[in-house]
Design a protein around this motif. Structure first.
Motif, short mmCIF file in Angstrom:
data_model
loop_
_atom_site.label_atom_id
_atom_site.label_comp_id
_atom_site.label_asym_id
_atom_site.label_seq_id
_atom_site.Cartn_x
_atom_site.Cartn_y
_atom_site.Cartn_z
N GLY A 147 -10.33 15.16 17.15
CA GLY A 147 -10.91 15.08 18.49
C GLY A 147 -11.89 13.92 18.57
O GLY A 147 -11.91 13.16 19.53
N LYS A 148 -12.69 13.79 17.53
CA LYS A 148 -13.73 12.77 17.52
C LYS A 148 -13.14 11.36 17.49
O LYS A 148 -13.62 10.47 18.18
CB LYS A 148 -14.60 13.01 16.29
CG LYS A 148 -15.82 12.14 16.19
CD LYS A 148 -16.83 12.74 15.23
CE LYS A 148 -17.79 11.67 14.74
NZ LYS A 148 -18.44 12.06 13.49
N GLU A 158 -10.09 21.31 22.47
CA GLU A 158 -11.10 22.36 22.64
C GLU A 158 -10.49 23.74 22.43
O GLU A 158 -11.07 24.59 21.77
CB GLU A 158 -11.65 22.32 24.07
CG GLU A 158 -12.53 21.16 24.38
CD GLU A 158 -12.85 21.17 25.87
OE1 GLU A 158 -11.95 20.84 26.67
OE2 GLU A 158 -13.98 21.54 26.22
N GLU A 159 -9.31 23.94 23.02
CA GLU A 159 -8.65 25.24 22.86
C GLU A 159 -8.29 25.48 21.40
O GLU A 159 -8.46 26.57 20.88
CB GLU A 159 -7.38 25.28 23.72
CG GLU A 159 -7.65 25.35 25.21
CD GLU A 159 -6.39 25.13 26.03
OE1 GLU A 159 -6.31 25.67 27.13
OE2 GLU A 159 -5.48 24.40 25.58
N THR A 189 3.89 21.36 18.28
CA THR A 189 2.85 21.44 19.30
C THR A 189 2.01 20.17 19.23
O THR A 189 1.53 19.80 18.16
CB THR A 189 1.92 22.65 19.05
OG1 THR A 189 2.70 23.84 19.11
CG2 THR A 189 0.82 22.72 20.12
N LEU A 190 1.86 19.53 20.39
CA LEU A 190 1.03 18.33 20.45
C LEU A 190 -0.38 18.74 20.88
O LEU A 190 -0.55 19.49 21.83
CB LEU A 190 1.61 17.35 21.47
CG LEU A 190 0.82 16.04 21.65
CD1 LEU A 190 0.88 15.19 20.39
CD2 LEU A 190 1.38 15.26 22.84
N ILE A 191 -1.37 18.26 20.14
CA ILE A 191 -2.75 18.60 20.47
C ILE A 191 -3.31 17.45 21.30
O ILE A 191 -3.36 16.31 20.84
CB ILE A 191 -3.54 18.86 19.18
CG1 ILE A 191 -2.81 19.98 18.43
CG2 ILE A 191 -4.97 19.27 19.51
CD1 ILE A 191 -3.32 20.29 17.09
N THR A 192 -3.68 17.75 22.53
CA THR A 192 -4.02 16.69 23.49
C THR A 192 -5.52 16.64 23.75
O THR A 192 -6.25 17.57 23.43
CB THR A 192 -3.32 16.94 24.84
OG1 THR A 192 -3.80 18.18 25.37
CG2 THR A 192 -1.82 16.99 24.70
N PHE A 193 -5.95 15.55 24.34
CA PHE A 193 -7.37 15.38 24.63
C PHE A 193 -7.75 15.93 25.99
O PHE A 193 -8.79 16.51 26.18
CB PHE A 193 -7.75 13.90 24.59
CG PHE A 193 -7.39 13.27 23.30
CD1 PHE A 193 -8.13 13.56 22.17
CD2 PHE A 193 -6.30 12.44 23.20
CE1 PHE A 193 -7.79 13.01 20.96
CE2 PHE A 193 -5.96 11.88 21.99
CZ PHE A 193 -6.70 12.16 20.87
#
Ligand code: ASP
Ligand code: MG
Length: 407
Positions: free
Chosen positions: A220-221, A198-199, A239-243
């Protein structure tokens, strides 16, 4: 053993030397026993060169032919990278989007992926090949070559990772991750170890152009584990993009300060305060295919009110013209605008559980004498519109006020 999808952007494959470096990095993962699918962009500058070439021949290029043309950039890099991998003694095989069968709709120049056939890739992976796929392109149901929009290789990478249920999708680029803000504006900006989807969406749409925004939505989906890394340093973990918020290692309330200068504002003054007025103003703007971002309508006084909204700066003149055309019909006293504005936003999922973020933001700007022209908020973001000449100052003081330079 893991299945990893790696995507390398244009600068990472910009020269034969760099392509060889990419091959070395891929080889390292292969040696560790992983299966690797590599997605590549065109060599840096190549897509722009092709666009310019087309315009010399046909000023307003045919979209179908444009996609045939632009897809060649990536076709060059998949072949070169496969050769470089072979030189290192690895088995490798290249695929165009059509050869994989990345099926898209027929919206040339901005096609959307509908389906990916994984059979051939799977067979190659099982036979020990590195699979090298051209980013940014696909094929429609009639067999036409399509492209996914500029920066679309990110989306190819994520889509392949989703289709193959990869353990991780690594996006290698010329920055080593996602930062708290643009380090060119704030030298103390810090790389985030993690950021939520989201960020990331808020930051990307606000100008942190690290990833094509559609790729982030896609990840994300389909719950693709996405990591942004530099292809030029060997150490960083990016950078890890997390849920989920729980996955966040850092506990900062605010993750970053985003900004852009891409918008302009338009104010319709003295409109009658009655039902239907927002529709009468924004209807014609929408009909002209102009996207609106922030919208503010004041509380009516003496039967009239003021209405302000922002549009992309490229569409400012057009939006003004549209409104002048309907001014009499709306019954507005005056229409004014300003295209010297900037939008500055603080973004963070921590806002959900912490009060006082807005007041800290407004106090900080007030202390610098920066006038706020518009405000809008979402659950995880507060944005203000200010005079563009104060943009960098605002970003610097907010970065400090929210303690973002401290690890
Ligand atoms: N080569 C395409 C572009 O420059 C796609 C990409 O690099 O992602 O937009
Ligand atoms: Mg790119």
């Amino acid at each position: 053993m893991a299945l990893i999808v790696q995507k390398y952007g244009g600068t990472s494959v910009g020269t034969p030397e760099r392509i060889k470096n990419v091959a070395q990095r891929v080889a390292k993962f292969k040696m560790l026993g992983h299966q690797v699918v590599v997605v590549v962009s065109a060599m840096s500058g190549e897509t722009n060169r092709l666009v310019a070439l087309a315009k010399e021949v046909q000023p307003n290029p045919d979209l179908r032919e444009m996609d045939v043309l632009l897809s060649t950039g990536e076709q060059v890099t998949i072949a070169l990278l496969s050769m470089a991998l072979m030189e290192l003694g690895l088995k490798a095989r290249s695929y165009t989007g059509a050869q994989v069968k990345i099926v898209t709709d027929s919206a040339f120049s901005k096609a959307r992926i509908l389906d990916i056939e994984e059979r051939n890739m799977r067979a190659d992976l099982d036979a020990g090949h590195v699979v090298v796929v051209a980013g940014f392109q696909g094929v429609d149901e009639k067999g036409n070559i399509t492209t996914l929009g500029r920066g679309g290789s990110d989306t190819t990478g994520v889509a392949l990772a989703a289709a193959l249920k990869a353990d991780e999708c690594q996006i290698y680029t010329d920055v080593d991750g996602v930062y708290t803000t643009d380090p060119r504006v704030v030298p103390e900006a810090r790389r985030l170890k993690t950021v939520t989807f989201e960020e990331m969406l808020e930051m990307a749409s606000l100008g942190s152009k690290v990833l094509q925004i559609r790729s982030v939505e896609f990840a994300g989906k389909y719950k693709v584990k996405l990591r942004v890394l530099s292809s030029f340093d060997d150490e960083g973990e990016g950078t890890l993009i997390t849920f989920e918020e729980e996955d966040r290692m850092e506990q900062a309330i605010i993750s970053g300060i985003a900004f852009n200068r891409d918008e302009a504002k338009i104010t319709v003054l003295g409109v009658p305060d009655r039902p239907g007025i927002a529709y009468q103003i924004l209807g014609p703007v929408g009909d002209a295919n102009i996207d609106v971002d922030m919208i503010i309508q004041n509380v009516g006084a003496d039967g009239t009110t003021d209405f302000t909204f922002t549009v992309h700066r490229n569409e400012y003149k057009k939006a003004l013209e549209v409104l002048k055309g309907v001014q009499a019909h709306i019954g507005a006293r005056e229409i004014t605008g300003d295209d010297r504005i900037a939008k500055v936003s603080v973004v963070g999922v921590g806002m959900r559980s912490h009060a006082g973020i807005a007041s800290t933001m407004f106090r900080t700007l007030a202390e610098e004498g920066i006038n706020i022209q518009m405000i809008s908020t979402s659950e995880i973001k507060i944005s203000v519109v200010i005079n563009e000449k104060y943009m960098e100052l605002a970003v610097r003081v907010l970065h400090k006020a929210f303690g973002l330079e401290e690890a």
